[in-house]
Design an enzyme around this catalytic site. Sequence first.
Site, mmCIF file in Angstrom:
data_model
loop_
_atom_site.group_PDB
_atom_site.id
_atom_site.type_symbol
_atom_site.label_atom_id
_atom_site.label_comp_id
_atom_site.label_asym_id
_atom_site.label_seq_id
_atom_site.Cartn_x
_atom_site.Cartn_y
_atom_site.Cartn_z
ATOM 1 C CB SER A 171 4.918 -6.211 -2.042
ATOM 2 O OG SER A 171 5.723 -5.051 -2.083
ATOM 3 C CG ASP A 323 9.989 0.768 -6.656
ATOM 4 O OD1 ASP A 323 9.167 1.686 -6.488
ATOM 5 O OD2 ASP A 323 10.247 -0.090 -5.791
ATOM 6 C CE LYS A 350 5.963 3.132 -5.777
ATOM 7 N NZ LYS A 350 6.340 2.004 -4.894
#
Length: 442
Positions: A171, A323, A350
């Site tokens: 995204s 996440d 991440k």
Amino acid sequence: MQKAIPITAYKSSSLSGKIRIPGDKSISHRSLILGGLANGETYIHGLLESADVLNTASAMQAMGACIIKKDDFWIIRGTGNGCLLAAQKPLDFGNAGTGARLVMGMVGPYHMKTTFIGDASLSKRPMGRILDPLRLMGVEIEATHGDHLPLTLYGPKMANPIRYHVPIASSQVKSAILLAGLNTAGITTVIEPVLTRDHTEKMLKAFGATLEIERDKEGARLIHLYGHPHLTGQTIHIPGDPSSAAFLIIAALLVEDSDITIENVLINNSRIGLIETLWEMGAHIEFLNQRQTGGEDVADLRIKSSVLKGVTVPKERAPSMIDEYPALAVAAAFAEGKTVMLGIEELRVKESDRLSAVAQGLKINCVDCEEGQDFLVVYGKGSAKGLGGGYVSTHLDHRIAMCFLTFGLVSEKPVTIDDQRMIATSFPEFIPFIKQLGGKIA
């Protein structure tokens, strides 16, 4: 340099109560960016006031937006689309990968120089996925080897609209390109093979941009943005962050005799992969008072202690819960049987190599697991007996910190993490909320 602050979680029982978690981090970043670009005033209620989000606010202020807090809401007076000012010094995003990547997209087509810096963790994270489409639009880039921070963008006199097939489910990449399209003549098109969180599309429409969304014959999603729209300030009510709620949900499911309610949680279809997985594992999670707020689906969640069983999580679900895998790993450790998580290679880039950090933390706390390049298998014992007792390295990653504090609330032996400070980047209230619900952390 500030000193690390270790903290320990102890086996707890009977978590109970109602809490209202802070606003969603993804929507908070986007609210500040679009409010800063719009004409007129934008009013934001429920902004997540974490370090990451406030760094995005500072960046928008540095480029001409006026942002103030009044009582319990925020007011933004935007510059107008196409009217950002050149920042007089580097934009420091600290640990905020989302903020840095979205602002790179937004500012790339502006005919000016913009420098981005961040902390040690952010400076290791890949930025090429954002920089590659910006290069196609005509942006010149000076970056550290491997397209890392610090980096400087030199925007073109006139950016090229592009048609870009996003190579990974992201995204952030999609959103950065759409934001770049705001200050680009013509039609910018993003093609994403699978749906990722769609807050940017919803918010762009709300602010007045013209978007057309369609599917091709292969099922890919095509998003067409018409350049140079007139954006108008909005009033935004941000629902609670499901990624933060994840750790409280897991704690309530696993700590014996627990029954909690988390109010005002975002339940957007592109964000509930964890809850769908937990339902498959046997979790008691109810959606109460379902409603819509600002075009987003919202509900109060009631969670009760549950006996969980292992499942296989398909790779297709990863974009809707990327996440939340650290939280799921905790549930898997105490579930009965094997849990397999597939297609999770994105965890390696991440705030830390999150896949490796989770696997290491589980092993240190006596959980059998198997780590692959893009998968994790956790062998749950269906019991807390013999688990815990570890000292976990968080690798400057807020989700690893919350993951293993949650683990310690359930395990037979206490669990200590090496540093609690980075939790403030996304969920400053996490430890106070756990204590409020009856959890033991000290």
